[in-house]
Write a protein that holds these residues in place. Structure first.
Motif, PDB file in Angstrom:
ATOM      1  N   PRO A  53       0.817  -1.216   0.000  1.00 18.34           N
ATOM      2  CA  PRO A  53       0.000   0.000   0.000  1.00 18.34           C
ATOM      3  C   PRO A  53       0.859   1.278   0.000  1.00 18.34           C
ATOM      4  O   PRO A  53       1.835   1.376   0.730  1.00 18.34           O
ATOM      5  CB  PRO A  53      -0.802  -0.099   1.296  1.00 18.34           C
ATOM      6  N   LEU A  54       0.445   2.205  -0.864  1.00 19.37           N
ATOM      7  CA  LEU A  54       1.232   3.423  -1.039  1.00 19.37           C
ATOM      8  C   LEU A  54       0.638   4.592  -0.278  1.00 19.37           C
ATOM      9  O   LEU A  54      -0.573   4.759  -0.207  1.00 19.37           O
ATOM     10  CB  LEU A  54       1.271   3.801  -2.527  1.00 19.37           C
ATOM     11  N   VAL A  55       1.541   5.413   0.251  1.00 18.54           N
ATOM     12  CA  VAL A  55       1.121   6.641   0.924  1.00 18.54           C
ATOM     13  C   VAL A  55       2.015   7.760   0.404  1.00 18.54           C
ATOM     14  O   VAL A  55       3.235   7.605   0.348  1.00 18.54           O
ATOM     15  CB  VAL A  55       1.284   6.522   2.455  1.00 18.54           C
ATOM     16  N   VAL A  56       1.417   8.865  -0.012  1.00 20.28           N
ATOM     17  CA  VAL A  56       2.217  10.020  -0.451  1.00 20.28           C
ATOM     18  C   VAL A  56       1.860  11.204   0.430  1.00 20.28           C
ATOM     19  O   VAL A  56       0.684  11.506   0.631  1.00 20.28           O
ATOM     20  CB  VAL A  56       1.937  10.348  -1.937  1.00 20.28           C
ATOM     21  N   VAL A  57       2.876  11.842   0.984  1.00 15.75           N
ATOM     22  CA  VAL A  57       2.651  12.988   1.877  1.00 15.75           C
ATOM     23  C   VAL A  57       2.907  14.287   1.123  1.00 15.75           C
ATOM     24  O   VAL A  57       3.993  14.501   0.590  1.00 15.75           O
ATOM     25  CB  VAL A  57       3.575  12.908   3.112  1.00 15.75           C
ATOM     26  N   TYR A  58       1.885  15.128   1.059  1.00 10.51           N
ATOM     27  CA  TYR A  58       2.019  16.436   0.405  1.00 10.51           C
ATOM     28  C   TYR A  58       2.270  17.494   1.464  1.00 10.51           C
ATOM     29  O   TYR A  58       1.830  17.345   2.605  1.00 10.51           O
ATOM     30  CB  TYR A  58       0.729  16.767  -0.354  1.00 10.51           C
ATOM     31  N   PRO A  59       2.909  18.610   1.138  1.00  9.59           N
ATOM     32  CA  PRO A  59       3.215  19.058  -0.221  1.00  9.59           C
ATOM     33  C   PRO A  59       4.510  18.497  -0.824  1.00  9.59           C
ATOM     34  O   PRO A  59       4.731  18.651  -2.010  1.00  9.59           O
ATOM     35  CB  PRO A  59       3.323  20.583  -0.081  1.00  9.59           C
ATOM     36  N   GLU A  60       5.394  17.856  -0.043  1.00 12.27           N
ATOM     37  CA  GLU A  60       6.666  17.416  -0.617  1.00 12.27           C
ATOM     38  C   GLU A  60       6.512  16.267  -1.594  1.00 12.27           C
ATOM     39  O   GLU A  60       7.401  16.000  -2.394  1.00 12.27           O
ATOM     40  CB  GLU A  60       7.653  16.941   0.466  1.00 12.27           C
ATOM     41  N   ARG A  61       5.385  15.573  -1.530  1.00 12.88           N
ATOM     42  CA  ARG A  61       5.181  14.345  -2.301  1.00 12.88           C
ATOM     43  C   ARG A  61       6.211  13.288  -1.922  1.00 12.88           C
ATOM     44  O   ARG A  61       6.854  12.667  -2.760  1.00 12.88           O
ATOM     45  CB  ARG A  61       5.237  14.625  -3.810  1.00 12.88           C
ATOM     46  N   THR A  62       6.339  13.107  -0.625  1.00 11.12           N
ATOM     47  CA  THR A  62       7.175  12.032  -0.109  1.00 11.12           C
ATOM     48  C   THR A  62       6.412  10.728  -0.258  1.00 11.12           C
ATOM     49  O   THR A  62       5.286  10.621   0.202  1.00 11.12           O
ATOM     50  CB  THR A  62       7.482  12.258   1.393  1.00 11.12           C
ATOM     51  N   MET A  63       7.057   9.747  -0.880  1.00  7.07           N
ATOM     52  CA  MET A  63       6.346   8.492  -1.161  1.00  7.07           C
ATOM     53  C   MET A  63       6.815   7.371  -0.240  1.00  7.07           C
ATOM     54  O   MET A  63       8.019   7.099  -0.141  1.00  7.07           O
ATOM     55  CB  MET A  63       6.586   8.070  -2.606  1.00  7.07           C
ATOM     56  N   TYR A  64       5.875   6.727   0.412  1.00  7.00           N
ATOM     57  CA  TYR A  64       6.172   5.589   1.284  1.00  7.00           C
ATOM     58  C   TYR A  64       5.581   4.324   0.698  1.00  7.00           C
ATOM     59  O   TYR A  64       4.446   4.300   0.252  1.00  7.00           O
ATOM     60  CB  TYR A  64       5.613   5.831   2.690  1.00  7.00           C
ATOM     61  N   CYS A  65       6.364   3.232   0.723  1.00  6.33           N
ATOM     62  CA  CYS A  65       5.945   1.963   0.121  1.00  6.33           C
ATOM     63  C   CYS A  65       5.598   0.918   1.159  1.00  6.33           C
ATOM     64  O   CYS A  65       6.177   0.918   2.247  1.00  6.33           O
ATOM     65  CB  CYS A  65       7.068   1.381  -0.738  1.00  6.33           C
ATOM     66  N   GLY A  66       4.735   0.019   0.792  1.00  2.80           N
ATOM     67  CA  GLY A  66       4.419  -1.129   1.646  1.00  2.80           C
ATOM     68  C   GLY A  66       4.003  -0.735   3.048  1.00  2.80           C
ATOM     69  O   GLY A  66       4.415  -1.355   4.022  1.00  2.80           O
ATOM     70  N   VAL A  67       3.173   0.302   3.135  1.00  6.89           N
ATOM     71  CA  VAL A  67       2.818   0.843   4.445  1.00  6.89           C
ATOM     72  C   VAL A  67       1.845  -0.063   5.189  1.00  6.89           C
ATOM     73  O   VAL A  67       0.838  -0.502   4.649  1.00  6.89           O
ATOM     74  CB  VAL A  67       2.202   2.244   4.279  1.00  6.89           C
ATOM     75  N   LYS A  68       2.166  -0.325   6.458  1.00  6.03           N
ATOM     76  CA  LYS A  68       1.252  -1.110   7.295  1.00  6.03           C
ATOM     77  C   LYS A  68       0.671  -0.204   8.375  1.00  6.03           C
ATOM     78  O   LYS A  68       1.199   0.879   8.648  1.00  6.03           O
ATOM     79  CB  LYS A  68       2.003  -2.272   7.942  1.00  6.03           C
ATOM     80  N   GLU A  69      -0.372  -0.682   8.988  1.00  7.02           N
ATOM     81  CA  GLU A  69      -1.029   0.092  10.040  1.00  7.02           C
ATOM     82  C   GLU A  69      -0.024   0.502  11.121  1.00  7.02           C
ATOM     83  O   GLU A  69      -0.039   1.640  11.613  1.00  7.02           O
ATOM     84  CB  GLU A  69      -2.142  -0.766  10.649  1.00  7.02           C
ATOM     85  N   SER A  70       0.887  -0.403  11.454  1.00  3.71           N
ATOM     86  CA  SER A  70       1.832  -0.115  12.526  1.00  3.71           C
ATOM     87  C   SER A  70       2.847   0.974  12.172  1.00  3.71           C
ATOM     88  O   SER A  70       3.519   1.517  13.040  1.00  3.71           O
ATOM     89  CB  SER A  70       2.586  -1.402  12.907  1.00  3.71           C
ATOM     90  N   ASP A  71       2.943   1.281  10.870  1.00  3.10           N
ATOM     91  CA  ASP A  71       3.894   2.324  10.453  1.00  3.10           C
ATOM     92  C   ASP A  71       3.317   3.722  10.612  1.00  3.10           C
ATOM     93  O   ASP A  71       4.052   4.715  10.571  1.00  3.10           O
ATOM     94  CB  ASP A  71       4.264   2.132   8.966  1.00  3.10           C
ATOM     95  N   VAL A  72       2.014   3.791  10.752  1.00  2.74           N
ATOM     96  CA  VAL A  72       1.333   5.090  10.679  1.00  2.74           C
ATOM     97  C   VAL A  72       1.827   6.140  11.677  1.00  2.74           C
ATOM     98  O   VAL A  72       2.135   7.270  11.292  1.00  2.74           O
ATOM     99  CB  VAL A  72      -0.204   4.890  10.790  1.00  2.74           C
ATOM    100  N   PRO A  73       1.937   5.804  12.977  1.00  4.71           N
ATOM    101  CA  PRO A  73       2.373   6.849  13.919  1.00  4.71           C
ATOM    102  C   PRO A  73       3.715   7.475  13.524  1.00  4.71           C
ATOM    103  O   PRO A  73       3.879   8.693  13.614  1.00  4.71           O
ATOM    104  CB  PRO A  73       2.487   6.090  15.241  1.00  4.71           C
ATOM    105  N   GLU A  74       4.636   6.620  13.047  1.00  6.28           N
ATOM    106  CA  GLU A  74       5.947   7.169  12.680  1.00  6.28           C
ATOM    107  C   GLU A  74       5.872   8.069  11.458  1.00  6.28           C
ATOM    108  O   GLU A  74       6.544   9.102  11.373  1.00  6.28           O
ATOM    109  CB  GLU A  74       6.922   6.027  12.376  1.00  6.28           C
ATOM    110  N   ILE A  75       5.065   7.667  10.469  1.00  6.04           N
ATOM    111  CA  ILE A  75       4.926   8.490   9.261  1.00  6.04           C
ATOM    112  C   ILE A  75       4.340   9.844   9.636  1.00  6.04           C
ATOM    113  O   ILE A  75       4.805  10.899   9.192  1.00  6.04           O
ATOM    114  CB  ILE A  75       4.024   7.799   8.214  1.00  6.04           C
TER     115      ILE A  75
END
Lengths: 591, 215, 153
Positions: A53-75
């Motif tokens: 699952p992909l997550v992109v953070v704007y405005p920088e458009r930082t792309m995170y791959c293979g995101v799991k629920e447990s990764d969310v707080p850190e992101i």
């Protein structure tokens, strides 16, 4: 105005990977932190499906791959503190370096994401999102143009049908516009039946309004007040987002009576497919909407003259319709320059199979297969050699690596023996057997054939029989001649495109990989796939006696003791490959 | 399908709508610089269309059609005759035992001429068949036998045993009407009911057989 | 039959809406019962032979009751190339159910699907609508074992 937008890919593929939990967790965490400046958005297919699952953070458009629920707080924490969470960033396989920005990732850099441009950016269930990014401005413009002007633009743009054979869209619209009838229909063909193709689904899931806008412009141009989207029933999320979009469009006056204050009315209904590949063929699709079994009929007359309920009907593929607003907004010249001399614009390919960077790839027509498969796709995994690519689904054919410098266009693919089709591009490596592939596609076709024509129904059945015999090592030299004769008659004498193109997988595999067919007749399967022709054994030199193979064997065919060499009992072996997958020492050998 | 040129066919019949299933009637047409094979029964005749009814391409296709059908129904007389015409001795494919070639004449006759719609195509592809709903006796079937009449391969058989007519293929078994005059069992009651309903003719008048009615 | 009447009315009792009507019935009852089909034919004034023809033409419809649980194995080209036939084989072996059939205790049905459009996760299966990607023999065996255990509880 939110400072930070967290875009989570919510396409069916990423949902299957757990994206729903990721979204929920983001919302939970932002709620807990009271982070008012963070918006969490579920968006449509970002395209790099292999890394979801992909997550992109704007405005920088930082792309995170293979995101799991447990990764969310850190992101979230990283985003709020202007940092990046490096362990989830994409790693360039050649340089080993981490890449932060989505637009720098090699998978994306060679693409021209126009149709998929807003996927990953807008919330497909928000019409405001679409409008705020220019949505429906093309419709406003088109309503002020005459039908002749619109048709001229589409023609100049050199837009061609994106569902199959590439009929010039402008010409189709013109034929329909000129047909004399006070009742006409517009149908969006979203019955994406080619296995391996899911771009139409992702477009409707991620940006349904773009497709509707194209339909409405088409309806206005030809003079239709009723349209339908015919969508596969296997696409529940796309269907849901489409229905929501239609409701919203109606509320805002983009559909219904007197659209945007003009005298033009247009309603769009949705029809679900019933699980029949043949209903992607326009006359079968029409039969299905009319409540009849999906049996194609003779053309002429073509649907532009006599289609749904005998009235002039414009049937276009999802991607074709979604391309229209761009042509109207940015001009035919801009669109036609993105492409080749015969075909303007971009095409979305689903690059899947034995390829590292599997996903949806949008490129200008004319890019070579080599560029797509290696530079965007990253070649085959585990360092294997790419052997061929299959395009056009069951109606298409395989194209061998030696002609990968072919620029992708309708004519070039047809010349090579394949077709563009809906955009499926299935990469095959040395572990894929071409006889097995031909057999696979014929198996598909015999099940999906409506069964009306002798040549298609009986002919494909007999082709499958012969291919099965060949794959079992019972083939004879004259079988190859019979296959060619059958292929020729089926393609010439069948009534519809399903029958006419059914032999393509056989014809192309025989043309480019005849040596594999000959090998099977000699009793060998070079790719090590056809079970009757292969044997599993254990290389004693490599065997460490760990016993992993024996544990996973479903037939208890692996004999031995821990610490000693193991061996496989051939009579019990069902050649399932479990032992080969389990062995970390490469000791399981297939011959 | 007219006059001097003979074009073979299996699924076409003048009284029924054209269907284009058998592919035996294919001809080669040219429009512009494109040539293609089309089934002549369904292709619209257009001005300026150039048609070849017997080219090599046509013959090759027809021959294969016959060979494929022969492999499916080796017992059908009409197919064996066609095979002889095309010089086919034995099909190259494993023989099956189907007597129905799925030409659809029975389905169309029942729908278009009789209006009973008792049978239809079910399934698709290689598993396509002609059947009654749920493979049970249909109460719409009037056992008129038109299906058997139009079938080119004699795959539908009517059996009569005294008071009952059976069509095994449609799981049908219906009582016959006995003529009030001569005592012969001459037509299924269901058929006469149907005729009475459709035509408005009093049902009692249909209790006399055709021969006796003329006397 | 009241449910069927509601569905027929919702579609305006129009003959051309037959496929959509059957889809709604399939969604509600998990299959198309014979008496429902007969009722639909009467209600629409459509020949039963046509209703039956459509029910058997489209893969979406099942004329047999389906199990409480449904396993769908994707047999699309991508899944095939990545090993779907092994997965299907393992499911058939472990459950002893043939493709398109239901287990004797009506607990589990097995179907193949031509493509689910989740090719990056190939080979893919769904169990009761939930997707499981990158399957192999071991994973599918574990999944089926988990299901069997859950059933016993």
């Amino acid at each position: 105005m939110k400072k930070i937008v967290i875009s989570v890919c919510g396409s069916t593929g990423c949902l299957a990977g757990g994206a729903e939990d990721v979204v929920r967790k983001f919302k939970e965490e932002t709620g807990k932190l009271g982070a008012e400046s963070v918006e969490v958005k579920t968006t449509g297919c970002h395209g790099f499906c292999e890394r979801g699952p992909l997550v992109v953070v704007y405005p920088e458009r930082t792309m995170y791959c293979g995101v799991k629920e447990s990764d969310v707080p850190e992101i979230l924490s990283a985003a709020l503190n202007g940092r990046t969470l490096d362990r989830l960033l994409y790693t360039d396989p050649t340089t080993g370096k981490k890449i932060q920005h989505e637009y720098d990732v090699p998978f994306y850099t060679k693409q021209r994401r126009i149709l998929l441009g807003l996927n990953g950016v807008i919330d497909p269930t928000s019409i405001d999102d679409y409008i705020s990014r220019g949505g429906y401005s093309a419709l406003r413009k088109a309503l002020k143009m005459s039908p002749v002007e619109v048709i001229l633009e589409i023609k100049k743009a050199k837009l061609r049908g994106r569902g199959g054979a590439g009929f010039p869209t402008g010409l189709k619209w013109e034929l329909c516009a000129n047909a004399k009838s006070d009742v006409k229909y517009v149908i969006c063909n979203a019955d994406e039946g080619d296995p391996g193709a899911y771009q139409d689904r992702s477009l409707i899931e991620g940006n349904p309004h773009s497709v509707l806008e194209g339909m409405i412009i088409g309806a206005h141009t030809i003079g239709s007040s009723q349209g339908y989207v015919y969508i596969r029933h296997e696409y529940p999320l796309a269907l849901k987002n489409l229905v929501t979009a239609i409701g919203q469009a109606k509320e805002r006056g983009f559909l219904g009576k007197g659209i945007l204050g003009s005298g033009f009315d247009f309603e769009v209904g949705v029809k679900r497919g019933g699980g029949a590949f043949v209903c992607g063929e326009e006359t079968a699709l029409i039969a299905s909407i009319e409540g009849r079994p999906g049996e194609p009929r003779q053309r002429p007359p073509y649907p532009t003259e006599s289609g749904l309920w005998g009235k002039p009907t414009l049937i276009d593929n999802v991607k074709t319709l979604a391309s229209v607003p761009f042509i109207i907004d940015k001009g035919a010249e801009w669109y036609s320059e993105l492409g080749t001399s015969k075909s303007g614009g971009t095409m979305i390919f689903s690059l899947v199979g034995k390829v590292n960077n599997s996903g949806l790839v949008e490129v200008p027509l004319g890019m070579t297969l080599r560029e797509i498969i290696y530079e965007i796709g990253g070649g085959a995994p585990e360092g294997k050699e790419v052997k061929a690519v299959q395009t056009g689904g069951p109606s298409g054919g395989v194209i061998p690596r030696r002609i990968f410098d072919l620029p992708v266009d309708y004519e070039t693919l047809a010349q090579a023996g394949s077709i563009m089709g809906s955009g499926g591009m299935i990469v095959m490596d040395e572990t894929v057997c071409m006889v097995d592939i031909a057999k696979y596609f014929l198996n598909f076709t015999t099940e999906e054939s409506c069964g009306k024509c002798t040549t298609c129904r009986e002919g494909t059945k007999r082709m499958l029989e012969i291919l099965t015999r060949i794959s079992e090592g019972k083939g004879k030299q004259e079988d190859l001649n019979t296959l060619e004769e059958l292929a020729s008659v089926i393609s010439e004498a069948s009534m519809c495109a399903l029958g006419k193109t059914a032999p393509n997988p056989v014809l192309t595999t025989m043309k480019y990989f005849r040596e594999e067919y000959e090998a099977h007749i000699d009793g060998k399967c070079p790719a090590g796939v056809c079970k009757a022709l292969i044997a599993y054994s254990i290389d004693e030199d490599k065997c460490t006696g760990c016993g992993a193979c024996a544990i996973v064997c479903p037939q208890k065919a692996v004999i031995g003791e821990k610490g000693k060499k193991y061996r496989i009992e051939a009579e019990k072996c069902i050649k399932c490959g479990a032992c080969r997958d389990a062995c970390r020492f490469g000791a399981v050998v297939v011959t | 399908m007219e006059a001097k040129v003979r074009i073979p066919t299996l699924c076409h019949d003048e009284a029924l709508s054209p269907y284009g299933a058998c592919r035996l009637c294919v001809v080669e047409i040219r429009s512009g610089d494109k040539t293609q094979l089309v089934s002549s029964c369904t292709y619209p005749a257009l001005d300026g269309l150039e048609v070849r009814t017997n080219s090599d391409r046509v013959t090759k296709a027809r021959r294969m059609v016959v060979e494929l059908l022969l492999a499916r129904s080796p017992g059908a007389k009409v197919l064996r005759e066609l095979a002889a015409e095309f010089g086919i001795e034995e099909p190259r494919f494993k023989k099956e035992d189907e007597d129905c070639i799925l030409c659809g004449r029975c389905v169309r006759a029942c729908a278009e001429i009789v209006g009973a719609n008792a049978i239809s195509f079910i399934g698709r592809g290689a598993s396509r068949e002609v059947e009654t709903p749920f493979r049970k006796e249909s109460n719409k079937c009037i056992e008129c036998g038109l299906c058997a009449f139009v079938c080119p391969t004699e795959a539908i058989r009517l059996e009569e045993a005294g008071k009952v007519r059976r069509i095994e293929r449609w799981h049908a078994s219906k009582e016959m009407q006995q003529c009030k005059v001569c005592g012969r069992y001459f037509a299924p009651k269901a058929q006469l009911d149907f005729v009475a309903e459709k035509s408005g003719v009093p049902r009692e008048t249909l209790e006399i057989c055709e021969t006796c009615r003329q006397m | 039959m009241q449910e069927i009447d509601e569905i027929l009315d919702r579609h305006g009792r129009r003959e051309d809406e037959l496929i959509a009507i059957l889809q709604d019935i399939q969604d509600k009852k998990n299959y198309l019962p014979e008496d429902a089909l007969r009722y639909v034919a009467e209600g629409l004034g459509t020949p039963l032979s046509k209703v039956y023809s459509i029910s058997t033409f489209f893969r979406a419809f099942s004329l047999e009751p389906r199990g409480r649980h449904l396993i769908r194995v994707c047999t699309g080209t991508t899944c095939h190339v990545r090993g779907a036939s092994e997965i299907l084989d393992e499911v058939r072996r472990s459950t002893e159910i043939a493709n398109g059939q239901t287990s004797g205790d009506s607990d589990l049905s097995l179907e193949t699907v031509n493509c689910m459009g989740t090719c990056a996760l190939a080979p893919v299966i769904t169990l009761d609508g939930k997707y499981f990607g990158k399957m192999n023999r071991n994973k599918i065996k574990a999944l089926l074992r988990k299901m069997a255990l859950a059933k016993e509880q």
